[in-house]
Each structure stands twice: as C-alpha cells, then as structure tokens.
Design an enzyme around this catalytic site. Structure first.
Site, short mmCIF file in Angstrom:
data_model
loop_
_atom_site.label_atom_id
_atom_site.label_comp_id
_atom_site.label_asym_id
_atom_site.label_seq_id
_atom_site.Cartn_x
_atom_site.Cartn_y
_atom_site.Cartn_z
N PHE A 120 0.86 -1.18 0.00
CA PHE A 120 0.00 0.00 0.00
C PHE A 120 0.89 1.23 0.00
O PHE A 120 1.65 1.46 0.95
CB PHE A 120 -0.88 -0.05 1.25
CG PHE A 120 -1.78 1.14 1.48
CD1 PHE A 120 -3.04 1.19 0.92
CD2 PHE A 120 -1.38 2.18 2.32
CE1 PHE A 120 -3.89 2.27 1.17
CE2 PHE A 120 -2.23 3.25 2.58
CZ PHE A 120 -3.49 3.30 2.00
N GLY A 121 0.86 2.01 -1.08
CA GLY A 121 1.74 3.15 -1.21
C GLY A 121 1.03 4.48 -1.11
O GLY A 121 0.42 4.95 -2.08
N LEU A 122 1.11 5.10 0.05
CA LEU A 122 0.53 6.42 0.26
C LEU A 122 1.61 7.44 0.63
O LEU A 122 1.71 8.51 0.05
CB LEU A 122 -0.53 6.36 1.37
CG LEU A 122 -1.17 7.69 1.80
CD1 LEU A 122 -1.90 8.33 0.62
CD2 LEU A 122 -2.12 7.48 2.96
N THR A 123 2.45 7.10 1.61
CA THR A 123 3.44 8.03 2.14
C THR A 123 4.54 8.33 1.13
O THR A 123 5.02 7.45 0.42
CB THR A 123 4.08 7.46 3.42
OG1 THR A 123 3.05 7.17 4.37
CG2 THR A 123 5.06 8.43 4.02
N SER A 129 2.08 12.59 7.24
CA SER A 129 0.77 12.86 7.84
C SER A 129 -0.08 13.73 6.92
O SER A 129 -1.30 13.64 6.93
CB SER A 129 0.96 13.55 9.20
OG SER A 129 1.59 12.69 10.12
N ILE A 154 7.16 1.76 2.89
CA ILE A 154 6.14 0.86 2.38
C ILE A 154 6.40 -0.56 2.88
O ILE A 154 7.43 -1.18 2.59
CB ILE A 154 6.12 0.86 0.84
CG1 ILE A 154 5.99 2.31 0.33
CG2 ILE A 154 4.98 -0.01 0.33
CD1 ILE A 154 4.81 3.08 0.88
N ARG A 265 11.81 -13.21 39.88
CA ARG A 265 12.91 -12.28 40.18
C ARG A 265 12.87 -11.91 41.66
O ARG A 265 11.84 -11.48 42.17
CB ARG A 265 12.79 -11.03 39.30
CG ARG A 265 13.90 -10.03 39.51
CD ARG A 265 13.72 -8.81 38.62
NE ARG A 265 14.52 -7.72 39.16
CZ ARG A 265 14.14 -6.45 39.18
NH1 ARG A 265 12.97 -6.09 38.68
NH2 ARG A 265 14.94 -5.53 39.68
N GLU A 360 -0.18 3.95 10.21
CA GLU A 360 -1.63 4.23 10.02
C GLU A 360 -2.03 5.58 10.61
O GLU A 360 -3.18 5.79 10.98
CB GLU A 360 -2.49 3.13 10.66
CG GLU A 360 -2.21 1.74 10.15
CD GLU A 360 -2.92 1.45 8.85
OE1 GLU A 360 -3.52 2.38 8.31
OE2 GLU A 360 -2.86 0.32 8.40
N GLU A 364 -0.86 11.94 17.11
CA GLU A 364 -1.37 13.31 16.95
C GLU A 364 -2.48 13.36 15.90
O GLU A 364 -3.50 14.05 16.08
CB GLU A 364 -0.21 14.24 16.56
CG GLU A 364 0.82 14.48 17.65
CD GLU A 364 1.78 13.32 17.84
OE1 GLU A 364 2.52 13.31 18.84
OE2 GLU A 364 1.81 12.41 16.97
#
Length: 384
Positions: A120-123, A129, A154, A265, A360, A364
């Site tokens: 999936f290639g968006l960035t 953002s 990616i 422990r 995803e 922020e």
C-alpha cells in the site's frame, strides 16, 4: 458484549497455532532482519492472507472481529509478522474489494488470498501525515497512464507481488485530483529500494517504491479518477483496527512476561511480585490491555455492522498503541537490567511497539480525527 465468550474457542485455536508455528521464528527474523518465506507459508497454511477476502474470491470471508483477533494473536508472538499480515489484509486486499472493478477483484483478490502480498503506497518523502502533499503523478496517455514518483516506508515493498499507490491525475492542489492505481511487480520502471534498517518490526520488509515512467493500462485505475484520497482515508479507517489489534497483542505479551518474571525475580529474598509498587504496575497493565481489547472489539463490530466508525477506529488505534507503550515500558522495568538484554523478549516488544504509534497515522493525527468527529457530531446535534 459477549465477545470473549463468543470467540473464546476461536481465539484459543489461533493462539495455539501461533505459539507452535510462528513464535519459534520470532527471535531469528528480528535479529537477522529478514522476511521469512517459511513463516509466510505457515500463515498461508491457514489461509490467513485472505482473512477479509470474500469466499467467492477465494478468501476466508471472516468478520472484522475474527480478523482482528488473528492480528492480535500473531502480534503477540511476532510483531514483524503481525505487521505484514495487517498491512496485506487491511491495506492491500481491502481497497481492491471496496473500490475495485469486477475485473480487478477477480484478478487480484484470489492471488492475495493465496499469499501473494499486496503493498500500500501512500506516504512520500514530502507527504507523510499530510497525504494531500502527494507529488507522484499519473499523466494520461492514449491507452492509460504514465506514472512517476516515489513512495516511502512501504511495508513489503521488496517482497510484494502487487501494490496500490496514489498519484495526482490533475493539477488541483491539496487532497483533490489524487487517484489510486494497482501495479504489478515486473512492470517496467516499477522498482523497490533497499530495505530499511528499522528499530523494531525488523522482520517486516520496509523500503521505498519507485515509479519511473511506468505505463499503466487504463483498467489499472482503482476506483474513480480523482477519488484516491477519499478511498485511502476510508481504507485507513479499517486499517487502524489492525494496528490497534497489533498493539494489543504486543501489550498482552508484555504483560505476560512481566507477570512471569515478577514471580521469579528476587529482591531481599522475596519475589518482586510481592512488592506493592510492582503489583500496582501489573494491575494497570492488565486493566489497560483489557480495556483496549474491548474497544477493539467494539470498533470491529461497528465495521461489520456498517455503523460509521471513523472516530472509534481512531480511538482504538490511539488507545491501543499508548497501552502498548505503557506495557512494554513497564515490562522492561519489572525485568530489571535483564529487561535491556535479549534474555527476555521485553526489549523486542518495546522496539516493535513504536510502529503502532506511528503507522496508520501518528497519535497526533488520531487525536485530530477524534476531535474533528466529536465536534461534527455536536454540531449535528445542535443543528448548526
């Protein structure tokens, strides 16, 4: 809400399989930083690459709740495999099912269900953002489009067989004029870059995708021209459930190692689990992971029942990732100095955790989505 009761046997079956077949590979794929074909086939043996692909296209046709449980349980034993699995299902096969033509569905969904990974290639380097800053461009030519551009960060870039990517098809600014396309590895000009050397999820392949005069036939357009940004935002709503589930799985694993180590422990001749300060941390860790899981169940149920879930999915992803941060951080502390070493998996959990706060959409961005949707709901109630 009877999710834990209704899906108890399903979860137990998934967990047993993950512990037996996937967990033994987790340390090696992390240390050696490679995508394991062996683990890929293990996942494929259960048909899990086709979790959300409808049965008529060769998939399992599972509910979102069932799918989220699988992501959680895979991530509990191996964050790298959990990430690859989530990206392929939520970001790879889902948009083709939601927006693809019948021709695209018949060609790509059965392949995806068989284990051929879809990236999936968006960035992009200048559009993280702010996805509206997309600079990749698809110019119309006589028989389709000519694609040029670069995508970064990616998942499965080098090991995928197909990819979905956004590009501008007009000179309109911002989120307008962006379309999405399906690409196939082997197309001239479509290449992947060097695998990134990441802090966590090191067994999941991450790299750049490059498009240099890639000729795309017109039928490779996914959805309507100019609607790519909207389509991807809808896709991300569902994808946030996956990352929430991934965060919960890692948080659960961190809780379990903290419980185990605190009982063995010793401090002043007594297990540290006898210390009130440690008990308080364990109580908070257990409560938070249980709360996050219930939020995940609700979000997945809303998606399955076609109830708008943009706000709740952002809440799910935000809260689950921050619970993951809390649990992995305190798990290391409870393990003491050994928590900083590979004696325990706590340090791996902590490294894998950070992806859940960034992938995803950052924390922020999730807060912006939640506030925007809450304000919109209030305005609707007030009739303004």
């Amino acid at each position: 809400m009877d999710f834990d009761i209704k899906y108890r046997d399903f979860r137990q079956d998934v967990r047993a399989f993950c512990e037996e077949k996937i967990a033994p590979h987790a340390v090696k794929v992390d240390q050696d930083q490679f995508y394991s074909k062996e683990v890929h086939e293990v996942v494929n043996s259960r048909g899990w690459w086709g979790c959300v692909v409808p049965k008529e296209y060769g998939g399992l046709g599972l509910s979102t709740v069932e799918y989220a449980i699988i992501v959680e349980e895979i991530s509990r034993v191996c964050g790298s495999t959990g990430l690859t699995h989530a990206a392929h299902n939520s970001l790879g096969t889902c948009p083709i099912h939601m927006f693809g033509t019948e021709e695209q569905k018949k060609k790509y969904l059965p392949e995806g269900a068989k284990g051929k990974l879809i990236a999936f290639g968006l960035t992009e380097p200048e559009a993280g953002s702010d996805a509206g800053g997309t600079k990749s461009k698809a110019e119309k030519i006589d028989d389709g489009y000519l694609l040029n551009g670069t995508k970064c960060w990616i998942t499965s870039a080098n090991v995928c067989d197909y990819a979905i990517a956004t590009a501008r098809t007009s000179d309109e600014g911002g989120v307008h004029g962006i379309s999405s396309f399906v690409l196939e590895k082997g197309m001239e000009g479509f290449t992947a870059g060097k695998k990134e050397n990441k802090m966590g999820c090191r067994g999941s392949d991450t790299a750049y995708l490059h498009f240099d005069d890639v000729k795309l036939p017109a039928w490779h357009l996914l959805g309507e021209e100019g609607n790519g940004f909207k389509e991807f935002m809808i896709t991300l709503d569902g994808g946030r459930i996956s990352i929430g589930a991934m965060g919960i799985g890692i948080a659960q694993a961190a809780l379990e190692i903290a419980l185990k180590v605190s009982g063995s422990r010793m401090e002043n001749g007594k297990p540290v689990s006898r210390m009130q300060s440690i008990q308080f941390k364990l109580a908070d860790m257990a409560t938070k992971v249980e709360t996050a899981r219930l939020l995940m169940y609700k979000t997945a149920w809303m998606k399955d029942n076609h109830i708008p879930f943009t706000k709740i999915s952002a809440m799910c992803k935000l809260y689950a990732s921050e619970v993951c941060n809390f649990n992995t951080y305190h798990a290391i502390g409870i393990c003491g100095m050994d928590g900083l070493t590979d004696k325990y998996p706590a340090e791996r959990y902590f490294r894998d955790m950070k992806l859940t706060e960034i992938g995803e959409g950052t924390s922020e961005i999730q807060r912006m989505v939640i506030a925007r949707e809450a304000l919109r709901e209030m305005q609707a109630q007030m009739g303004t």
